[in-house]
Scaffold this active site. Structure first.
Site, short mmCIF file in Angstrom:
data_model
loop_
_atom_site.label_atom_id
_atom_site.label_comp_id
_atom_site.label_asym_id
_atom_site.label_seq_id
_atom_site.Cartn_x
_atom_site.Cartn_y
_atom_site.Cartn_z
N TYR A 199 -6.40 129.56 -4.10
CA TYR A 199 -6.13 128.91 -5.39
C TYR A 199 -4.65 128.54 -5.53
CZ TYR A 199 -10.68 130.98 -6.65
OH TYR A 199 -12.00 131.36 -6.69
N GLY A 218 -19.86 130.69 -12.28
CA GLY A 218 -20.42 129.43 -12.76
C GLY A 218 -21.44 129.56 -13.87
N PRO A 219 -21.30 130.52 -14.78
CA PRO A 219 -22.35 130.75 -15.78
C PRO A 219 -22.53 129.60 -16.77
CG PRO A 219 -20.41 132.04 -16.33
CD PRO A 219 -20.17 131.46 -14.96
N VAL A 220 -21.48 128.80 -16.99
CA VAL A 220 -21.60 127.70 -17.96
C VAL A 220 -21.82 126.36 -17.27
CG1 VAL A 220 -20.30 128.90 -19.75
CG2 VAL A 220 -19.09 127.38 -18.17
N ALA A 221 -22.07 126.39 -15.96
CA ALA A 221 -22.46 125.17 -15.21
C ALA A 221 -21.48 124.02 -15.46
CB ALA A 221 -23.88 124.77 -15.58
N GLY A 231 -19.28 123.67 -17.61
CA GLY A 231 -19.08 123.37 -19.02
C GLY A 231 -20.27 122.77 -19.73
N LEU A 244 -23.16 124.10 -20.26
CA LEU A 244 -23.82 125.09 -21.11
C LEU A 244 -22.85 125.66 -22.15
CD1 LEU A 244 -25.96 126.93 -18.42
CD2 LEU A 244 -26.75 125.31 -20.16
N THR A 245 -22.14 124.76 -22.81
CA THR A 245 -21.29 125.14 -23.94
C THR A 245 -21.60 124.18 -25.08
OG1 THR A 245 -19.43 123.68 -23.36
CG2 THR A 245 -19.45 125.87 -22.36
#
Length: 300
Positions: free
Chosen positions: A51, A198-201, A203, A205-206
């Site tokens: 990073y 990656g839980p919000v894919a 962004g 899933l916001t």
């Protein structure tokens, strides 16, 4: 925040961790954000030598100075930069891992890493040699535990059968349910924790994810994604971010969900989701009936 034991390790990690890739490169802002995360009860910080060409590790190191004992520190190895060349090459050799860890320790300003992870991996790697490197570092006390970051079921199976990994970091969300059939049951049975990224894919899933639909996601087109968002909204009265972060935690294999944050507001929203109640059986059923499970095809 509730804490879970990471696999067979002695590491206790909060249900929501911070993916540090999102903190940016502006030093004062990044350190302020990291301090706020720790103050809010986040104790799992995940970075990588890749990073920002090592800058991210440096910023994390500066932020945790004087607070090292409060942090479960994770970083990754395997992507090798060659001076004078663009980009990076993949190198999972023992020689490289034993060398790269020294640079990570220096940038992080610490003499040990809690969780050292292979940042990818294929079946063509010298897997036994890679494992030897991690085991040697563990014996030397340079790392406490090791894991892999991979979405490849065949690679995951190899490390499960041949190594002492305590965790697998893998993409897992309502829109990417691929781990549910092949990966989660295996890791649960072996006592290895999943760190869900990656839980919000990206962004989607916001509550402000509407403007991201045109980019598509995992082969899904805009209209499909719109219908999936509608299904998630209908499944629960919660904010969509909360539903998205709680969904992976419904699996007993998942020890931690990694969420990024580049602002204080995002950080507070993530922590609020962490302290909310688990999704109910009816919420889960509604989500799963509205968003079909996909399968691993390309990445094996």
């Amino acid at each position: 925040m509730k804490k879970n034991k990471l696999g067979s390790s002695e590491l206790l990690v909060g249900e929501i961790g911070l993916g540090c890739m999102s903190i940016g490169i502006e030093e004062d802002k990044a350190i302020r954000l990291l301090h706020e995360a720790l103050d809010l009860g986040i104790n799992f910080l995940d970075t990588a030598d890749l990073y920002d060409e090592g800058r991210n590790e440096e910023l994390v190191g500066k932020a945790i100075r004087g607070r090292r004992s409060d942090v479960v520190l994770a970083t990754k190895v395997g992507n090798r930069r060659i001076p004078g060349q663009e980009g990076w090459t993949w190198d999972a050799s023992k020689t490289y891992i034993l060398s790269a860890v020294k640079d990570s320790l220096r940038r992080l300003g610490t003499d040990y890493i809690d969780l050292y992870q292979l940042h990818g991996g294929t079946l063509d790697d010298p897997i036994d040699e890679t494992i030897e490197a991690f085991e040697q570092l563990k014996q030397e006390g340079v790392i406490r535990y090791y894991g892999i970051s991979s979405i490849r079921p065949n690679v995951i199976r190899e490390y499960v059968s041949r190594s002492n990994i305590v965790s697998v970091m893998s993409q897992y969300s309502i829109l990417d349910r691929r781990p549910e059939e092949e990966v989660l049951p295996l890791l649960k049975s072996e006592g290895i924790s999943v760190i869900a990224r990656g839980p919000v894919a990206s962004g989607i899933l916001t509550d402000v994810g509407e403007n991201k639909l045109s980019k598509g996601y995992l082969g899904y087109e805009e209209e499909e994604l719109r219908s999936f968002r509608d299904a998630v909204k209908a499944a629960s009265n919660r904010p969509m971010l909360e539903t998205a972060l709680r969904y992976p935690l419904a699996s007993p294999a998942v020890g931690c969900v990694l969420a990024g944050a580049s602002t204080s507001e995002q950080l507070h929203a993530n922590v609020k989701a962490a302290t909310s109640t688990p999704l109910t059986a009816s919420e889960l059923e509604a989500i799963r009936s509205g968003v079909p499970a996909n399968e691993y095809t390309q990445h094996r």
